[in-house]
Motif scaffolding. Structure first.
Motif, PDB file in Angstrom:
ATOM      1  N   THR A 407       0.815  -1.224   0.000  1.00 56.85           N
ATOM      2  CA  THR A 407       0.000   0.000   0.000  1.00 56.85           C
ATOM      3  C   THR A 407       0.846   1.271   0.000  1.00 56.85           C
ATOM      4  OG1 THR A 407      -0.156  -0.063   2.415  1.00 56.85           O
ATOM      5  CG2 THR A 407      -1.943  -1.106   1.179  1.00 56.85           C
ATOM      6  N   LYS A 408       2.102   1.171  -0.373  1.00 58.48           N
ATOM      7  CA  LYS A 408       2.911   2.391  -0.424  1.00 58.48           C
ATOM      8  C   LYS A 408       2.366   3.309  -1.525  1.00 58.48           C
ATOM      9  CE  LYS A 408       6.442   0.538  -3.577  1.00 58.48           C
ATOM     10  NZ  LYS A 408       7.881   0.283  -3.779  1.00 58.48           N
ATOM     11  N   PRO A 409       2.418   4.623  -1.309  1.00 60.30           N
ATOM     12  CA  PRO A 409       1.827   5.572  -2.264  1.00 60.30           C
ATOM     13  C   PRO A 409       2.740   5.909  -3.440  1.00 60.30           C
ATOM     14  CG  PRO A 409       2.678   6.757  -0.374  1.00 60.30           C
ATOM     15  CD  PRO A 409       2.901   5.289  -0.086  1.00 60.30           C
ATOM     16  N   THR A 410       3.849   5.207  -3.563  1.00 60.83           N
ATOM     17  CA  THR A 410       4.778   5.436  -4.664  1.00 60.83           C
ATOM     18  C   THR A 410       4.841   4.191  -5.535  1.00 60.83           C
ATOM     19  OG1 THR A 410       6.619   4.665  -3.286  1.00 60.83           O
ATOM     20  CG2 THR A 410       6.186   7.042  -3.327  1.00 60.83           C
ATOM     21  N   THR A 411       5.422   4.332  -6.711  1.00 63.91           N
ATOM     22  CA  THR A 411       5.488   3.199  -7.619  1.00 63.91           C
ATOM     23  C   THR A 411       6.869   3.094  -8.240  1.00 63.91           C
ATOM     24  OG1 THR A 411       4.386   2.140  -9.501  1.00 63.91           O
ATOM     25  CG2 THR A 411       4.691   4.522  -9.626  1.00 63.91           C
ATOM     26  N   ASP A 412       7.051   2.068  -9.066  1.00 55.86           N
ATOM     27  CA  ASP A 412       8.343   1.835  -9.691  1.00 55.86           C
ATOM     28  C   ASP A 412       8.632   2.871 -10.774  1.00 55.86           C
ATOM     29  OD1 ASP A 412       8.673  -0.431  -8.110  1.00 55.86           O
ATOM     30  OD2 ASP A 412       7.694  -1.730  -9.585  1.00 55.86           O
ATOM     31  N   LEU A 448       8.199  18.206  -2.170  1.00 57.76           N
ATOM     32  CA  LEU A 448       6.791  18.287  -1.784  1.00 57.76           C
ATOM     33  C   LEU A 448       6.089  16.941  -1.960  1.00 57.76           C
ATOM     34  CD1 LEU A 448       5.595  21.782  -3.128  1.00 57.76           C
ATOM     35  CD2 LEU A 448       5.897  21.049  -0.749  1.00 57.76           C
ATOM     36  N   GLN A 449       6.460  16.224  -3.005  1.00 57.00           N
ATOM     37  CA  GLN A 449       5.880  14.906  -3.222  1.00 57.00           C
ATOM     38  C   GLN A 449       6.270  13.953  -2.090  1.00 57.00           C
ATOM     39  OE1 GLN A 449       7.581  14.350  -7.165  1.00 57.00           O
ATOM     40  NE2 GLN A 449       5.539  14.366  -8.071  1.00 57.00           N
ATOM     41  N   ARG A 450       7.500  14.055  -1.644  1.00 56.89           N
ATOM     42  CA  ARG A 450       7.954  13.195  -0.556  1.00 56.89           C
ATOM     43  C   ARG A 450       7.212  13.503   0.731  1.00 56.89           C
ATOM     44  NH1 ARG A 450      14.577  13.051  -1.415  1.00 56.89           N
ATOM     45  NH2 ARG A 450      14.526  12.141  -3.518  1.00 56.89           N
ATOM     46  N   ILE A 451       6.930  14.772   0.956  1.00 55.67           N
ATOM     47  CA  ILE A 451       6.184  15.159   2.163  1.00 55.67           C
ATOM     48  C   ILE A 451       4.769  14.586   2.113  1.00 55.67           C
ATOM     49  CG2 ILE A 451       5.193  17.108   3.415  1.00 55.67           C
ATOM     50  CD1 ILE A 451       7.667  18.739   2.572  1.00 55.67           C
ATOM     51  N   ALA A 452       4.124  14.722   0.945  1.00 61.12           N
ATOM     52  CA  ALA A 452       2.766  14.190   0.784  1.00 61.12           C
ATOM     53  C   ALA A 452       2.765  12.674   0.939  1.00 61.12           C
ATOM     54  CB  ALA A 452       2.205  14.586  -0.578  1.00 61.12           C
ATOM     55  N   ASN A 453       3.740  12.015   0.341  1.00 62.99           N
ATOM     56  CA  ASN A 453       3.830  10.559   0.456  1.00 62.99           C
ATOM     57  C   ASN A 453       4.074  10.135   1.896  1.00 62.99           C
ATOM     58  OD1 ASN A 453       3.443  10.207  -2.303  1.00 62.99           O
ATOM     59  ND2 ASN A 453       5.630  10.227  -2.755  1.00 62.99           N
ATOM     60  N   LEU A 454       4.872  10.931   2.612  1.00 68.33           N
ATOM     61  CA  LEU A 454       5.121  10.642   4.021  1.00 68.33           C
ATOM     62  C   LEU A 454       3.822  10.740   4.820  1.00 68.33           C
ATOM     63  CD1 LEU A 454       7.085  10.037   6.316  1.00 68.33           C
ATOM     64  CD2 LEU A 454       7.510  12.513   6.510  1.00 68.33           C
TER      65      LEU A 454
END
Length: 563
Positions: A407-412, A448-454
């Motif tokens: 369920t991680k919000p990032t992909t390959d 900013l993407q990393r913050i949102a993903n966090l």
């Protein structure tokens, strides 16, 4: 206890506060998910993501699903229509999926209102479903139908439940929910091929509603309420009928998909009717069995000229073993048929599969091939050897659900040419993970993407903690409710919310049924590790039930404490 009672009254939101809370929760989630990027790897998904993009592009160009070949009607293309709609509206496809999921959660919030005594309990259930980690998981970042299918299932089942829950009220109270249910389930039918798994809930839920309505002595307008069941049926049927009419106009076949058509299923059923000398996992039709059929079936031998090639083995099986896997066999047959000229048009394809089924079945009936009874379908015949692997896979599925795996919000990292990337990003109005971190093959995300993903990952971590007390609270509620039900039965008193609780258990069983079915397919056909995408439609249903059970336990606890 009076302090507790007064405290609960102070935190109980009113109607306006409820709307504000719902809006803020939705806005926060959309804001966090707006930083996600899609996975765009066209060459790695010819029968999945790329197929949907191809069909959507044709729709936007005014060419319906495009020129006819073995893939054009190979799947239910509702998701392609959705992509085309978002393209025309200029909406980021990932954000569009999140908006649809939020809409499904709002439907659940209002539809299930009769099951709760407080707005706080409803809000809790809503937040649980809205923020289920599966809704932003890595598989949702693919340009594929499981981006929206769970939302359509959730919306359809909760809307129908909401309509049934209003069985004591005026018929028009249920009308909006019937319409939403019919349209959502119709859209779901056009999006996926395995909607048969929803039929038990639809049939049993309707039966429960009819029984409660007919057995209740206090009810009025029973005929009108029964007649209203035609509304969701009409709304549901309108979408597949309109879709099939478009296929009739463009390809000469009034069908949703030629993969699920009678002739193709008859042909696959005839081929898999032939008995193997020894059952082999993940091989629905081994080479040895194919050779037997080639010897007595000129039509299948014609396919074999294209089927038995290294290209097919490499794409759908193993070159070294010269085998085609169960999960890829049906697509390998269609590709081979395409190369043989069988897919000149939809009629020639229909005629070929009809003739192939008749030819192989006759060979079986005449004793030229060792065979079982006649059958139709794309699955291999049931074998007892699948039971143990299915149970093991079901256990893995439960583990994936409870621990919120995958369920991680990032992909390959996406794999695409600059031209492909430009086209996909422009068409989907969405950025892809095409850039890599320096000297790595890991997708690059801006600060900013990393913050949102966090933020999304933090919510997942919270879930991994609270899911255990929620399951305990839900179980406690079910046990307590059963005790009250038994006590009420002795007094010949039926709880007013009995139908609702039965329907909610039905939703739980629907989720478990999907998990069991996918476990069986994985054990006998796929041969791949547990993949959350295949279970995605079950995720919001399980979260919904856990949120419902926990909220009801809390309401009962508060009522007992305040008494």
């Amino acid at each position: 206890m009076n302090k507790l009672k007064n405290g609960l009254r102070r935190v109980e939101p009113g109607r306006k506060a409820m709307i504000v809370c719902v809006a803020l929760l939705i806005a926060l989630k959309l804001g966090l998910c707006s930083f996600q990027m899609m996975l765009a790897s066209p060459n790695l998904s010819p029968i999945d993501d790329s197929l949907m993009v191809r069909a959507a592009s044709s729709i936007v160009a005014g060419e319906w699903l495009g020129p006819y070949d073995c893939l054009t009607l190979g799947k239910h293309m509702g998701f392609a229509i959705w992509l085309a709609l978002l393209n025309k509206l200029g909406i980021n496809f990932l954000l569009g999926g999140q908006i649809l999921f939020a809409a499904a959660c709002v439907v659940a919030l209002f539809a299930l209102k009769p099951l709760f005594r407080t707005n706080l309990a409803r809000l809790f259930m809503f937040a649980c479903v809205l923020y289920t980690p599966a809704s932003w998981a890595e598989h949702t970042l693919r340009v594929y139908r499981d981006n929206i299918y769970p939302a359509l299932v959730l919306m359809g089942l909760t809307a129908l439940t909401g309509a049934f829950l209003r069985w004591r009220e005026r018929p028009l109270k249920a009308l909006p929910y019937y319409i939403i249910a019919g349209l959502a389930l119709g859209a779901a039918w056009l999006t996926h091929e395995d909607n048969m798994l929803l039929l038990p809930f639809l049939a049993c839920g309707t039966l429960v509603f009819v029984l409660f309505l007919l057995l209740c002595k206090e009810g009025t307008q029973k005929t009108a309420k029964l007649a209203m069941l035609l509304i969701p049926i009409a709304c549901f049927a309108s979408l597949p009928l309109a879709y099939s009419a478009m296929n009739q106009a463009h390809y000469g076949r009034f069908i949703v998909s030629d993969f699920t058509s009678k002739e193709f299923n008859d042909a696959m059923g005839a081929l898999t009717r032939v008995k193997q000398k020894e059952n082999q996992p993940f091989l629905i039709l081994p080479r040895e069995t194919r050779e037997q059929i080639y010897a007595v079936s000129p039509l299948f031998a014609k396919l074999g000229e294209q089927l038995e090639t290294d290209d097919i083995y490499n794409s759908y099986g193993s070159v070294s073993a010269k085998e085609i896997s169960s999960g890829g066999f049906h697509w390998a047959v269609r590709v081979a048929a395409q190369r043989t000229g069988i897919y000149e048009n939809a009629k020639t394809a229909e005629q070929f599969y009809t003739a192939l089924a008749a030819e192989v079945n006759k060979a079986c009936d005449d004793g030229l091939l060792p065979a079982g009874k006649r059958r139709s379908g794309t699955l291999a015949p049931f074998d007892a050897s699948y039971i143990a692997p299915t149970l093991r896979e079901f256990g893995k599925s439960v583990k994936a659900m409870v621990l919120f795996e995958q369920t991680k919000p990032t992909t390959d990292l996406s794999i695409a040419t600059p031209e492909q990337t430009a086209y996909w990003e422009d068409f989907m109005h969405c950025r892809s993970t095409i850039a890599a971190e320096e000297n790595t093959s890991v997708a690059y995300y801006a600060p900013l993407q990393r913050i949102a993903n966090l933020g999304l990952q933090t919510i997942t971590m919270v879930w991994r903690v609270i899911v255990w007390p929620m399951m305990a609270a839900t179980l406690w509620f079910l046990i307590s409710y059963c005790k009250k039900l038994v006590a009420g039965a002795k007094k010949r008193e039926v709880p007013k919310d009995l139908m609702g609780c039965i329907l909610m258990v039905g939703i739980l069983l629907t989720a478990l049924l999907r998990m069991a079915a996918i476990s069986y397919l994985t054990a006998m056909s796929f041969g791949i590790p547990t993949y959350l995408m295949y279970l995605s439609a079950a995720c919001p249903l399980l979260t919904l039930f856990a949120g419902f059970g926990t909220a009801r336990w809390f309401e009962d606890w508060c009522a007992d404490a305040a008494a």
